[in-house]
Design an enzyme around this catalytic site. Structure first.
Site, PDB file in Angstrom:
ATOM      1  N   ASP A 137       0.807  -1.232   0.000  1.00 24.51           N
ATOM      2  CA  ASP A 137       0.000   0.000   0.000  1.00 24.51           C
ATOM      3  C   ASP A 137       0.839   1.281   0.000  1.00 24.51           C
ATOM      4  OD1 ASP A 137      -2.149  -1.700   0.201  1.00 24.51           O
ATOM      5  OD2 ASP A 137      -2.353  -1.473   2.372  1.00 24.51           O
ATOM      6  N   MET A 188      -5.838  -2.129  -5.065  1.00 19.70           N
ATOM      7  CA  MET A 188      -5.758  -2.189  -3.595  1.00 19.70           C
ATOM      8  C   MET A 188      -5.170  -0.910  -3.028  1.00 19.70           C
ATOM      9  SD  MET A 188      -4.706  -5.991  -2.390  1.00 19.70           S
ATOM     10  CE  MET A 188      -5.959  -7.234  -2.098  1.00 19.70           C
ATOM     11  N   ARG A 190      -0.793  -8.601  -4.815  1.00 20.09           N
ATOM     12  CA  ARG A 190       0.033  -8.908  -3.634  1.00 20.09           C
ATOM     13  C   ARG A 190       1.134  -9.917  -3.940  1.00 20.09           C
ATOM     14  NH1 ARG A 190      -3.280  -8.483   1.234  1.00 20.09           N
ATOM     15  NH2 ARG A 190      -2.467 -10.433   2.061  1.00 20.09           N
TER      16      ARG A 190
HETATM   17  O1  F6P Z   1      -2.396  -3.985   3.221  1.00 24.49           O
HETATM   18  C1  F6P Z   1      -2.301  -4.725   2.054  1.00 24.49           C
HETATM   19  C2  F6P Z   1      -3.668  -5.082   1.540  1.00 24.49           C
HETATM   20  O2  F6P Z   1      -3.515  -5.871   0.381  1.00 24.49           O
HETATM   21  C3  F6P Z   1      -4.607  -3.914   1.280  1.00 24.49           C
HETATM   22  O3  F6P Z   1      -4.339  -3.254   0.074  1.00 24.49           O
HETATM   23  C4  F6P Z   1      -5.953  -4.593   1.330  1.00 24.49           C
HETATM   24  O4  F6P Z   1      -6.965  -3.671   1.685  1.00 24.49           O
HETATM   25  C5  F6P Z   1      -5.760  -5.622   2.398  1.00 24.49           C
HETATM   26  O5  F6P Z   1      -4.370  -5.858   2.506  1.00 24.49           O
HETATM   27  C6  F6P Z   1      -6.439  -6.939   2.150  1.00 24.49           C
HETATM   28  O6  F6P Z   1      -6.195  -7.748   3.236  1.00 24.49           O
HETATM   29  P1  F6P Z   1      -6.494  -9.315   3.276  1.00 24.49           P
HETATM   30  O7  F6P Z   1      -5.533 -10.000   2.350  1.00 24.49           O
HETATM   31  O8  F6P Z   1      -6.261  -9.688   4.697  1.00 24.49           O
HETATM   32  O9  F6P Z   1      -7.907  -9.489   2.818  1.00 24.49           O
END
Ligand code: F6P
Length: 321
Positions: free
Chosen positions: A128, A170, A255
């Site tokens: 982020d 994201m 990610r």
């Molecule tokens: O903080 C990284 C992130 O990918 C954010 O961009 C997103 O809102 C969140 O984590 C999603 O989290 P999770 O993988 O726990 O659903």
């Protein structure tokens, strides 16, 4: 120090492995043992940690995710849990910690070192890039490039079918990914939480821009932001104005994946620097980057302030047709 621990916590980010590798190799090269703590703070509480060797971090620099695994550990928000974690670390002879993660991880790191006295240095690991005190966080560049690659493909369809695509990226409550990606993809519009817009007016603006011959990429980048369902509501708006709108939520593909060269080098340098600062008796800090050099930033500041940088967003506005 005789032994230090390293963990990754919160959302995984590309090049966390490069940071782990750098921490492990730097410490081992000066005769300090390293323990890899598994599943973030959860591994501290459950005593899930293993000695690491130089070869245990071989062949990981190119891999996304984290070999140590990660977790969002709710229990670590409680002081008694942190006390238990400190006891477990002491029992294992671990005298200091490098914690790699985002704001939740760094908040935990600050409370942990403040209460236990065990030195902790944090590294900013998050796609982020919303962490105060550093221009760049580990994984951001890769996530941006992954999103750019995806949008370049979507754009082919947007142009062929003369459709508008709302692409949601994201970023939790921040628009860093959206802004960078929007600029790099020549988006017609970038919507980020730092500049809230009245949803009802966006459809009208976009459609009149198009009628006036402005805006032609067919791509609108929307930061996921704190308001769930915003992207879908925007699509409904555009359909109301007669546009053929499609929604594409890029989600977790941002990610994962092999980290970019930039992220690998940043993470490697940060990992080395973290160990060096621990050895120089620093604690309760995060290693930040100002784009040229790395420096210590008090964790207290990191978790107190909200990072905001309107410069790029202004640049994006200037680039519109
Ligand atoms: O903080 C990284 C992130 O990918 C954010 O961009 C997103 O809102 C969140 O984590 C999603 O989290 P999770 O993988 O726990 O659903």
């Amino acid at each position: 120090f005789d032994a230090i621990g390293v963990l990754t916590s919160g959302g995984d980010a590309p090049a966390m492995n490069a940071a782990i590798r750098a921490v492990v190799r730097t410490a081992l090269n000066i005769g300090i043992k390293v323990y890899g703590i598994h599943r973030g703070y959860s591994g501290l509480i459950t005593d899930d940690m293993r000695r690491m060797s130089s070869s245990s971090v071989s062949n990981i620099i190119q891999r996304g995710g984290t070999i140590l695994k990660s977790d969002r550990c709710e229990a670590f928000k409680e002081a008694p849990t942190r006390r238990r974690a400190a006891e477990i670390l002491k029992q294992n002879g671990i005298q200091a910690l490098v914690a790699i993660g985002g704001d939740g991880t760094l908040t935990g790191a600050h409370l942990f070192t403040e209460e236990s006295g065990i030195p902790v240095v944090g590294l900013p690991g998050s796609i982020d890039n919303d962490i105060y005190g550093t221009d760049d966080s580990i994984g951001f560049d890769t996530a941006v490039n992954t999103a750019i690659g995806a949008i370049d493909r979507i754009r082919d369809t947007a142009l062929s079918h003369e459709r508008l695509f709302l692409v949601e990226v994201m970023g939790r409550n921040s628009g860093f990914i959206a802004t960078q990606v929007g600029i790099a993809c020549g988006a017609e519009m970038i919507l980020i939480p730092e500049h809230p817009t009245v949803v009802e007016s966006i459809g009208y603006t976009l459609v009149s821009n198009r009628k006036a011959g402005r805006g032609s990429s067919g791509i609108i980048v929307v930061a996921e932001g704190p308001e769930p369902g915003l992207t879908g509501r925007l699509a409904d708006q555009l359909r109301f104005f007669g546009e053929e709108a499609r929604v594409c939520i890029l989600g977790h593909i941002q990610r994962g994946g092999s980290p970019t060269g930039h992220d690998r080098v940043l993470a490697s340098c940060m990992g080395i620097t973290a160990v060096n600062y621990l050895l120089a008796d620093y604690s309760d800090i995060m290693i930040g980057s100002d784009g040229r050099q790395l420096m210590p930033v008090p964790l207290q500041d990191v978790i107190k302030y909200r990072k905001h940088d309107p410069r790029l967003y202004k640049i994006a506005l200037q680039l519109h047709k």
